[in-house]
Motif scaffolding. Structure first.
Motif: not given
Length: 172
Positions: A159-164, A168-172
């Motif tokens: 979950k923490t990895s998915l959130k990261k 990261a995907a939003r940041a792009w």
């Protein structure tokens, strides 16, 4: 005129004394039963020789009565002894029958006790197996719980990895 009157005595006795004309002294004095027997057995010298027949008959009669009483008593005691012996034999037979019945009952009870003991042994084995199963289930549950905990940790990490990754995907 004095001949016509009787002189009364001044005693308070209701009977008048009999005149003693000597007849009383001529009578033989009678003794009791024992004195008569004693005189029969031991005649005095003044009475003269007595006949031995009455004495011997009295002795024989007494001996016969004594022997008859003894024989009757022995006969009665023998009958009583036989009755007692018979009753003892009956009681012994009854006791033997009761002992056999009790022996049979004891055998039946022992058989039942053996069945109960074997049943208890099988129940004991089943309880041990159930305890092992329960214990095994506890070990299994513990192992499963540990695995679940590990998976939960991995889930949290994922979950923490998915959130990261989403961040990261939003940041792009």
């Amino acid at each position: 005129m004095k001949d016509k009157y009787i002189h009364a005595s001044s005693t308070t006795s209701p009977t008048l004394p009999l005149p003693a004309d000597g007849k009383q002294e001529r009578r033989r004095r009678r003794g009791g039963l024992f004195s008569s027997l004693f005189n029969t057995l031991n005649p005095s010298k003044t009475e003269g020789n007595r006949n031995w027949l009455p004495t011997s008959l009295a002795v024989l009669l007494w001996a016969g009565l004594a022997y008859g009483g003894y024989a009757f008593a022995m006969h009665t005691l023998d009958k009583q002894q036989q009755a007692v012996d018979l009753r003892i034999a009956q009681v012994q037979k009854e006791n033997e029958a009761q002992m056999q019945a009790m022996g049979e009952q004891i055998t039946l009870v022992q058989d039942e006790m053996e069945k109960v003991a074997s049943g208890l042994a099988s129940i004991h084995e089943e309880l041990q197996m159930t305890g092992e199963t329960i214990g095994g289930t506890d070990k299994t549950k513990q192992a499963l719980q540990e695995r679940i905990d590990q998976l939960n940790k991995q889930l949290v990490e994922l979950k923490t990895s998915l959130k990261k990754l989403e961040d990261a995907a939003r940041a792009w």
